[in-house]
Motif scaffolding. Structure first.
Motif, PDB file in Angstrom:
ATOM      1  N   GLY A  42       2.145  10.392  -9.985  1.00  0.00           N
ATOM      2  CA  GLY A  42       1.255  10.645 -11.107  1.00  0.00           C
ATOM      3  C   GLY A  42       0.931   9.446 -11.968  1.00  0.00           C
ATOM      4  O   GLY A  42       0.365   9.589 -13.056  1.00  0.00           O
ATOM      5  N   LEU A  43       1.264   8.236 -11.511  1.00  0.00           N
ATOM      6  CA  LEU A  43       0.993   7.047 -12.299  1.00  0.00           C
ATOM      7  C   LEU A  43      -0.489   6.693 -12.268  1.00  0.00           C
ATOM      8  O   LEU A  43      -1.155   6.848 -11.241  1.00  0.00           O
ATOM      9  N   SER A  44      -0.999   6.201 -13.392  1.00  0.00           N
ATOM     10  CA  SER A  44      -2.384   5.739 -13.468  1.00  0.00           C
ATOM     11  C   SER A  44      -2.484   4.336 -12.873  1.00  0.00           C
ATOM     12  O   SER A  44      -1.461   3.681 -12.608  1.00  0.00           O
ATOM     13  N   ASN A  45      -3.702   3.846 -12.685  1.00  0.00           N
ATOM     14  CA  ASN A  45      -3.883   2.491 -12.168  1.00  0.00           C
ATOM     15  C   ASN A  45      -3.220   1.461 -13.070  1.00  0.00           C
ATOM     16  O   ASN A  45      -2.602   0.502 -12.600  1.00  0.00           O
ATOM     17  N   ALA A  46      -3.351   1.659 -14.386  1.00  0.00           N
ATOM     18  CA  ALA A  46      -2.753   0.718 -15.337  1.00  0.00           C
ATOM     19  C   ALA A  46      -1.230   0.717 -15.220  1.00  0.00           C
ATOM     20  O   ALA A  46      -0.587  -0.342 -15.254  1.00  0.00           O
ATOM     21  N   GLU A  47      -0.636   1.899 -15.058  1.00  0.00           N
ATOM     22  CA  GLU A  47       0.821   1.996 -14.939  1.00  0.00           C
ATOM     23  C   GLU A  47       1.307   1.395 -13.621  1.00  0.00           C
ATOM     24  O   GLU A  47       2.346   0.741 -13.573  1.00  0.00           O
ATOM     25  N   ILE A  48       0.540   1.603 -12.557  1.00  0.00           N
ATOM     26  CA  ILE A  48       0.897   1.014 -11.268  1.00  0.00           C
ATOM     27  C   ILE A  48       0.821  -0.505 -11.353  1.00  0.00           C
ATOM     28  O   ILE A  48       1.680  -1.233 -10.839  1.00  0.00           O
ATOM     29  N   ALA A  49      -0.232  -1.004 -12.006  1.00  0.00           N
ATOM     30  CA  ALA A  49      -0.401  -2.446 -12.164  1.00  0.00           C
ATOM     31  C   ALA A  49       0.790  -3.056 -12.894  1.00  0.00           C
ATOM     32  O   ALA A  49       1.306  -4.120 -12.509  1.00  0.00           O
ATOM     33  N   ALA A  64       3.847  -1.802 -13.087  1.00  0.00           N
ATOM     34  CA  ALA A  64       5.050  -1.685 -12.255  1.00  0.00           C
ATOM     35  C   ALA A  64       5.081  -2.711 -11.135  1.00  0.00           C
ATOM     36  O   ALA A  64       6.152  -3.227 -10.772  1.00  0.00           O
ATOM     37  N   LEU A  65       3.918  -3.040 -10.595  1.00  0.00           N
ATOM     38  CA  LEU A  65       3.847  -3.968  -9.466  1.00  0.00           C
ATOM     39  C   LEU A  65       3.557  -5.408  -9.892  1.00  0.00           C
ATOM     40  O   LEU A  65       3.469  -6.301  -9.045  1.00  0.00           O
ATOM     41  N   PHE A  66       3.356  -5.612 -11.212  1.00  0.00           N
ATOM     42  CA  PHE A  66       3.046  -6.941 -11.742  1.00  0.00           C
ATOM     43  C   PHE A  66       1.784  -7.527 -11.121  1.00  0.00           C
ATOM     44  O   PHE A  66       1.733  -8.695 -10.730  1.00  0.00           O
ATOM     45  N   VAL A  67       0.754  -6.683 -11.045  1.00  0.00           N
ATOM     46  CA  VAL A  67      -0.540  -7.125 -10.521  1.00  0.00           C
ATOM     47  C   VAL A  67      -1.631  -6.619 -11.469  1.00  0.00           C
ATOM     48  O   VAL A  67      -1.360  -5.892 -12.420  1.00  0.00           O
ATOM     49  N   SER A  68      -2.884  -7.012 -11.222  1.00  0.00           N
ATOM     50  CA  SER A  68      -3.993  -6.574 -12.057  1.00  0.00           C
ATOM     51  C   SER A  68      -4.454  -5.174 -11.650  1.00  0.00           C
ATOM     52  O   SER A  68      -4.173  -4.711 -10.534  1.00  0.00           O
ATOM     53  N   GLU A  69      -5.171  -4.495 -12.555  1.00  0.00           N
ATOM     54  CA  GLU A  69      -5.722  -3.184 -12.222  1.00  0.00           C
ATOM     55  C   GLU A  69      -6.726  -3.299 -11.088  1.00  0.00           C
ATOM     56  O   GLU A  69      -6.854  -2.383 -10.267  1.00  0.00           O
ATOM     57  N   HIS A  70      -7.453  -4.402 -11.034  1.00  0.00           N
ATOM     58  CA  HIS A  70      -8.409  -4.606  -9.941  1.00  0.00           C
ATOM     59  C   HIS A  70      -7.688  -4.620  -8.593  1.00  0.00           C
ATOM     60  O   HIS A  70      -8.166  -4.034  -7.612  1.00  0.00           O
ATOM     61  N   THR A  71      -6.522  -5.274  -8.558  1.00  0.00           N
ATOM     62  CA  THR A  71      -5.735  -5.305  -7.319  1.00  0.00           C
ATOM     63  C   THR A  71      -5.260  -3.906  -6.940  1.00  0.00           C
ATOM     64  O   THR A  71      -5.282  -3.519  -5.761  1.00  0.00           O
ATOM     65  N   VAL A  72      -4.847  -3.134  -7.948  1.00  0.00           N
ATOM     66  CA  VAL A  72      -4.412  -1.764  -7.689  1.00  0.00           C
ATOM     67  C   VAL A  72      -5.565  -0.946  -7.113  1.00  0.00           C
ATOM     68  O   VAL A  72      -5.387  -0.186  -6.151  1.00  0.00           O
ATOM     69  N   LYS A  73      -6.759  -1.083  -7.691  1.00  0.00           N
ATOM     70  CA  LYS A  73      -7.922  -0.357  -7.186  1.00  0.00           C
ATOM     71  C   LYS A  73      -8.188  -0.713  -5.725  1.00  0.00           C
ATOM     72  O   LYS A  73      -8.558   0.149  -4.920  1.00  0.00           O
ATOM     73  N   THR A  74      -7.973  -1.988  -5.378  1.00  0.00           N
ATOM     74  CA  THR A  74      -8.145  -2.402  -3.987  1.00  0.00           C
ATOM     75  C   THR A  74      -7.111  -1.737  -3.088  1.00  0.00           C
ATOM     76  O   THR A  74      -7.432  -1.245  -1.998  1.00  0.00           O
ATOM     77  N   HIS A  75      -5.857  -1.694  -3.555  1.00  0.00           N
ATOM     78  CA  HIS A  75      -4.801  -1.034  -2.776  1.00  0.00           C
ATOM     79  C   HIS A  75      -5.112   0.445  -2.575  1.00  0.00           C
ATOM     80  O   HIS A  75      -4.963   0.987  -1.472  1.00  0.00           O
ATOM     81  N   VAL A  76      -5.547   1.116  -3.646  1.00  0.00           N
ATOM     82  CA  VAL A  76      -5.876   2.539  -3.554  1.00  0.00           C
ATOM     83  C   VAL A  76      -7.012   2.757  -2.561  1.00  0.00           C
ATOM     84  O   VAL A  76      -6.965   3.668  -1.715  1.00  0.00           O
ATOM     85  N   SER A  77      -8.039   1.920  -2.647  1.00  0.00           N
ATOM     86  CA  SER A  77      -9.169   2.026  -1.722  1.00  0.00           C
ATOM     87  C   SER A  77      -8.718   1.835  -0.283  1.00  0.00           C
ATOM     88  O   SER A  77      -9.159   2.551   0.628  1.00  0.00           O
ATOM     89  N   GLU A 112       0.825  -1.208   0.000  1.00  0.00           N
ATOM     90  CA  GLU A 112       0.000   0.000   0.000  1.00  0.00           C
ATOM     91  C   GLU A 112       0.856   1.253   0.000  1.00  0.00           C
ATOM     92  O   GLU A 112       0.519   2.250  -0.653  1.00  0.00           O
ATOM     93  N   VAL A 113       1.986   1.215   0.714  1.00  0.00           N
ATOM     94  CA  VAL A 113       2.914   2.347   0.705  1.00  0.00           C
ATOM     95  C   VAL A 113       3.472   2.558  -0.695  1.00  0.00           C
ATOM     96  O   VAL A 113       3.564   3.682  -1.180  1.00  0.00           O
ATOM     97  N   GLU A 114       3.819   1.466  -1.345  1.00  0.00           N
ATOM     98  CA  GLU A 114       4.351   1.566  -2.704  1.00  0.00           C
ATOM     99  C   GLU A 114       3.292   2.105  -3.665  1.00  0.00           C
ATOM    100  O   GLU A 114       3.588   2.913  -4.556  1.00  0.00           O
ATOM    101  N   THR A 115       2.059   1.697  -3.456  1.00  0.00           N
ATOM    102  CA  THR A 115       0.961   2.214  -4.276  1.00  0.00           C
ATOM    103  C   THR A 115       0.798   3.714  -4.072  1.00  0.00           C
ATOM    104  O   THR A 115       0.633   4.476  -5.027  1.00  0.00           O
ATOM    105  N   LEU A 116       0.852   4.161  -2.825  1.00  0.00           N
ATOM    106  CA  LEU A 116       0.745   5.591  -2.523  1.00  0.00           C
ATOM    107  C   LEU A 116       1.892   6.360  -3.157  1.00  0.00           C
ATOM    108  O   LEU A 116       1.699   7.448  -3.714  1.00  0.00           O
ATOM    109  N   ARG A 117       3.086   5.806  -3.096  1.00  0.00           N
ATOM    110  CA  ARG A 117       4.247   6.457  -3.685  1.00  0.00           C
ATOM    111  C   ARG A 117       4.044   6.658  -5.192  1.00  0.00           C
ATOM    112  O   ARG A 117       4.330   7.722  -5.744  1.00  0.00           O
TER     113      ARG A 117
END
Length: 228
Positions: free
Chosen positions: A171-178, A180-193, A161-166
């Protein structure tokens, strides 16, 4: 289902112009217009829109106070409008709960895009506003070194979650974060939430503010300030 919008600006031509642009979209409905902040707050209470476009400088009640009242009393998302890229109220408007900030000379397509993005629960800032925000955050951190905004606030977050916040703050989008972290966009949305919920933040804009205030990221650097 249409995105319901209230447009508030003390200049009738600006107000009607924005309304015409939005009304031309098949998925957007302007449910009310307002000429000052007090009317805007009343219109939001009466029509329960999804998004309110607020001029930051209006008579009776200004856009900043209107944003505070609207965000405190409803789930309506607020996009602030200003003539100036370096408006002195940017920082306060974001703290009031605004989810977007655009210049009044915004292009037609960008205005429509902003309403859709904010209605979907995301946040949007014009580049000039983002630069002002970061510069202001740095200045405030230097002037208010004893403000008690510490990295320990982030201890409630997991490492992911810290890495997601970073990455959000960079300025990374959910797709770009996904990616970078080798996860799905759905997982990123969960981390952001989870980040927003644990830190008591309204949206991604406030998450960016938190990241800078706690020193998790610093402007003007390719790397970020990590946590021990």
């Amino acid at each position: 289902m249409s995105i319901r919008v209230v447009v508030a600006d003390d200049q009738e031509l600006v107000r009607s112009g924005f309304s015409m642009i939005l009304e031309a979209q098949p998925d957007i409905e302007v449910v009310a217009e307002a000429g000052d902040g007090e009317q805007a707050v009343a219109a939001v209470e009466r029509h329960t829109p999804d998004v309110a476009l607020l001029d930051i400088r209006m008579p009776v009640v200004d856009g900043l106070e209107a944003a505070r009242r609207i965000c405190a009393r409803s789930g309506c998302r607020v996009v602030m409008l200003t003539t100036f890229g370096l408006d002195e109220y940017v920082y306060e408007a974001l703290y009031a709960g605004a989810s977007g900030f655009l210049l009044k000379d915004v292009r037609r397509d960008d205005l429509v895009h902003a309403v859709r993005v904010v209605a979907a629960g995301d946040s949007l800032l014009a580049p000039a506003v983002t630069r002002r925000l970061v510069a202001d955050l740095v200045r405030r951190r230097r002037e208010e070194a004893a403000a008690e905004v510490t990295p320990q606030r982030l201890d409630v977050l997991t490492a992911r979650e810290v890495e997601t916040l970073r990455m959000l703050a960079r300025g990374l989008s959910n797709a770009e974060i996904a990616t970078a972290l080798f996860v799905s966009e759905h997982t990123v949305k969960t981390h952001v939430s989870n980040v927003l919920g644990k830190l008591g933040l309204r949206d991604r804009v406030q998450a960016v503010i938190c990241a800078y205030e706690t020193g998790l990221v610093t402007p003007g650097m390719s790397g970020d300030k990590g946590r021990s």
